[in-house]
Design an enzyme around this catalytic site. Structure first.
Site, mmCIF file in Angstrom:
data_model
loop_
_atom_site.group_PDB
_atom_site.id
_atom_site.type_symbol
_atom_site.label_atom_id
_atom_site.label_comp_id
_atom_site.label_asym_id
_atom_site.label_seq_id
_atom_site.Cartn_x
_atom_site.Cartn_y
_atom_site.Cartn_z
ATOM 1 N N HIS A 119 0.211 -3.678 25.845
ATOM 2 C CA HIS A 119 -0.896 -3.218 25.047
ATOM 3 C C HIS A 119 -1.777 -4.535 24.185
ATOM 4 C CE1 HIS A 119 -0.231 1.155 24.818
ATOM 5 N NE2 HIS A 119 1.180 0.911 24.927
ATOM 6 N N CYS A 152 -1.472 0.591 29.704
ATOM 7 C CA CYS A 152 -0.332 1.209 29.772
ATOM 8 C C CYS A 152 -0.216 2.564 30.678
ATOM 9 C CB CYS A 152 0.268 1.384 28.421
ATOM 10 S SG CYS A 152 1.913 1.670 28.291
ATOM 11 N N GLU A 190 0.896 -1.170 -0.017
ATOM 12 C CA GLU A 190 0.171 0.104 -0.009
ATOM 13 C C GLU A 190 0.920 1.273 0.085
ATOM 14 O OE1 GLU A 190 -2.360 0.394 3.681
ATOM 15 O OE2 GLU A 190 -2.944 2.603 3.194
ATOM 16 N N GLY A 193 -2.701 3.988 31.602
ATOM 17 C CA GLY A 193 -3.917 3.684 32.152
ATOM 18 C C GLY A 193 -3.932 2.883 33.261
ATOM 19 N N ARG A 195 8.118 3.903 28.836
ATOM 20 C CA ARG A 195 9.372 4.082 29.502
ATOM 21 C C ARG A 195 9.489 3.895 30.868
ATOM 22 N NH1 ARG A 195 9.581 8.406 26.135
ATOM 23 N NH2 ARG A 195 11.087 7.828 24.406
ATOM 24 N N GLU A 248 -4.634 -4.567 22.806
ATOM 25 C CA GLU A 248 -5.425 -4.321 21.920
ATOM 26 C C GLU A 248 -4.689 -4.568 20.346
ATOM 27 O OE1 GLU A 248 -3.844 -2.022 23.805
ATOM 28 O OE2 GLU A 248 -3.147 -0.089 22.724
ATOM 29 N N LYS A 258 -18.895 4.202 -17.617
ATOM 30 C CA LYS A 258 -18.411 5.593 -17.979
ATOM 31 C C LYS A 258 -16.879 5.600 -17.497
ATOM 32 C CE LYS A 258 -19.209 10.350 -17.092
ATOM 33 N NZ LYS A 258 -20.326 11.344 -16.508
HETATM 34 N N1 GLN Z 1 4.120 7.669 29.084
HETATM 35 C C1 GLN Z 1 4.095 6.168 29.726
HETATM 36 C C2 GLN Z 1 5.407 5.526 29.801
HETATM 37 O O1 GLN Z 1 6.172 6.067 29.137
HETATM 38 C C3 GLN Z 1 2.925 5.232 29.360
HETATM 39 C C4 GLN Z 1 3.179 5.155 27.929
HETATM 40 C C5 GLN Z 1 1.900 4.424 27.223
HETATM 41 O O2 GLN Z 1 0.879 4.645 27.626
HETATM 42 N N2 GLN Z 1 2.029 3.806 26.027
HETATM 43 O O3 GLN Z 1 5.679 4.579 30.577
#
Ligand code: GLN
Length: 534
Positions: free
Chosen positions: A508, A382, A141, A384, A463, A510, A223
């Protein structure tokens, strides 16, 4: 012979080229072919890692830790093709490589030019994906719109494929816009112009995917065919589907897109088994109930900022036979809002997604607190999860200034901090943790119940970590550390005690959810939210 399909875009951006490429990939895969997909982004950035989610949507992370364009997420959701660093190609990478070779004197005094040196490097990267063993078809793509200055070297490289491996092994699919004007009439002129632009570069498209609000009539297709020299059968209606994007493979199949590609490329394969897509669409259509999930984040203006989370929630909905209504709530608004009962009224689950930087943190902490005290299912991903830990430390440990050193470098209670700031863990370095790693899940925890596994593999992009200095106190005061690295050095997931569903994960999940393989954590979160809905 290996086959290559280039997907270009015309008229304007955001036509859904990624979903179109992914849908075609799925149709070929469902006929038993081995497919690979790659995305070309003509920007100068080396990767998407430094790009703001506001500008470019979410950064998709692969197992090998590449920070890529969100279209790789589309490929991952529609196909089972493996994805890694080599599947994301940018102008930045191409030039960096060529300039480095020039500095090493590897061009032996020659003038280094766009053609052939840049185009050769582009082709080398595409062949790297396509020439791997056991690959039949590679779909590339090309981001942006035909006519953009930045995409010219990539289109030129694509054109050279015809010269290098023969026209019968290359297919050009052009995604174009057929807009409607007052009265509902569809206009074909922009499509004619964008095909002309391709022709100037030396590319005659074989297939047109015409994005339009409704299916094109036969006359409209005739067309377009006449003006663009694309066979009438290959002028395909890519109309807005009323159900879900997962119906698009079915829409294309009904118009014989896969057959056309197979014929033109002389591919040998079986019939298409599209039962998985039918079942996703049927489940969605049959669903009676809707579960309302609030995403409390800082990048909510742009829908694509949390693309994979939106999709994973949808998949969790499919797994539970319900529809998901996502309510995007700006965390800064939560901070200012006096009436949280009003704001969260009718919400069945709260999801706090990832993010970077200080803005909006207070509101997220408030949302976590509200979910914990009001027993609303809460999923922290993360950042969250870090927010859930900060909130717990402030409310339950009574450490009023508990924070992350990301937002408050000098705070007294840095419950989230960089590893090198933590006295009892050494030698981890201060760089971002990226890509897949293993997490060991504690027996008897909700997360282990959801995964039905003791060891899981998920992707990271962060991080900061839960501080081991505060970990014993957090645990003593009731926070459940439900998952850690195998050496137990890092906290990977937490759970609220005595709460219907309060789970935070440092990774993550998701990125690994697919419509026909919903991620267990999203399935479990939606199930709990459905129970909350009563
Ligand atoms: N800012 C946070 C960290 O660096 C969380 C990063 C994130 O949510 N991907 O640890």
């Amino acid at each position: 012979m290996k086959k290559y399909i280039f997907v270009t875009g015309g008229v304007c951006s955001s036509l859904g080229k990624g979903v179109a490429a992914a849908s075609l990939g799925s149709l070929l895969e469902r006929r038993g072919l081995h497919v690979r997909l790659a995305k070309i982004d003509p920007y100068i950035n080396v990767d998407a890692g430094t790009m703001s989610p506001y500008q470019h949507g979410e950064v998709y992370v692969t197992d090998d830790g590449a920070e890529t364009d969100l279209d790789l997420g589309n490929y991952a959701r529609f196909t089972s093709a493996p994805l890694g660093r080599e599947n994301s190609i940018t102008t930045g990478q191409v030039y960096q490589e060529v300039i480095q070779r020039e500095r090493e004197g590897r061009f032996l005094g020659r003038t280094v030019q766009v053609i052939p040196h840049i185009t050769d490097e582009i082709k080398r990267r595409i062949y790297l994906v396509g020439e791997a063993p056991n690959v039949d078809v590679t779909i590339i793509e090309i981001g942006g719109t035909v006519g953009d200055i930045e995409s010219i070297p990539f289109l030129e490289a694509a054109r050279q494929f015809i010269h290098d491996i023969g026209k019968k092994n290359v297919l050009f699919v052009h995604v174009t816009l057929v807009p409607s004007v007052v009265g509902g009439e569809l206009k074909t002129k922009p499509t004619q112009h964008s095909v002309k632009e391709l022709l100037e570069i030396g590319i005659q498209p074989d297939v047109l995917l015409c994005r339009a609000p409704r299916p094109l009539t036969d006359d409209e297709r005739k067309k377009i065919s006449l003006f663009t020299n694309v066979e009438e059968a290959a002028v395909i209606s890519a109309y807005d589907v009323p159900t879900t994007i997962y119906e698009i493979p079915l829409v294309f199949h009904r118009q014989r897109l896969d057959e056309i590609a197979i014929e033109k490329l002389s591919l040998e394969c079986g019939p298409a088994d599209l039962s998985v897509w039918r079942s996703v669409v049927d489940t969605y259509e049959r669903a009676q109930r809707t579960v309302k999930i609030a995403i409390v984040g800082k990048y909510i203006e742009l829908h694509d900022s949390y693309k994979s989370i939106n999709e994973a929630l949808f998949h969790g909905g499919i797994a539970n036979g319900v529809r998901i209504e996502i309510v995007k709530i700006d965390s800064e608004r939560v901070d200012k809002e006096e009436d949280l009962d009003g704001l969260f009224g009718g919400i069945n689950g709260i999801l706090i997604p990832g993010g970077f930087g200080t803005r909006g943190i207070k509101g997220m902490v408030r949302a976590a607190s509200y979910a914990r005290l009001n027993r609303i299912p809460c999923f922290g991903i993360c950042l969250g999860m870090q927010i859930m830990v900060i909130e717990y430390a402030r409310s339950v440990l009574e450490l009023a200034d508990a924070n992350s050193t990301e937002f408050a470098p000098t705070c007294q209670s840095p419950v989230i901090s960089l590893l090198e700031e933590q006295v009892d863990v050494k030698n981890y370095g201060g760089t971002m943790r990226l890509g897949k790693s293993n997490t060991v899940l504690e027996e008897g925890t909700m997360i282990r119940e959801a995964y039905q596994a003791a060891v899981i593999e998920e992707r990271h992009r962060h991080r900061y970590e839960v501080s081991n200095r505060f970990r014993p106190l957090l645990v003593e005061k009731g926070l459940i550390v439900s998952g850690t690295t195998a050496d137990s050095a890092l906290v990977e997931s937490i759970q609220w005690r005595d709460h219907p569903w309060g789970i935070g994960v440092q990774f993550h999940p998701e990125f690994k959810s697919k419509p026909f393989e919903p991620h267990p954590l999203f399935t479990s979160f939606v199930r709990a939210s459905l129970a909350h809905a009563g």
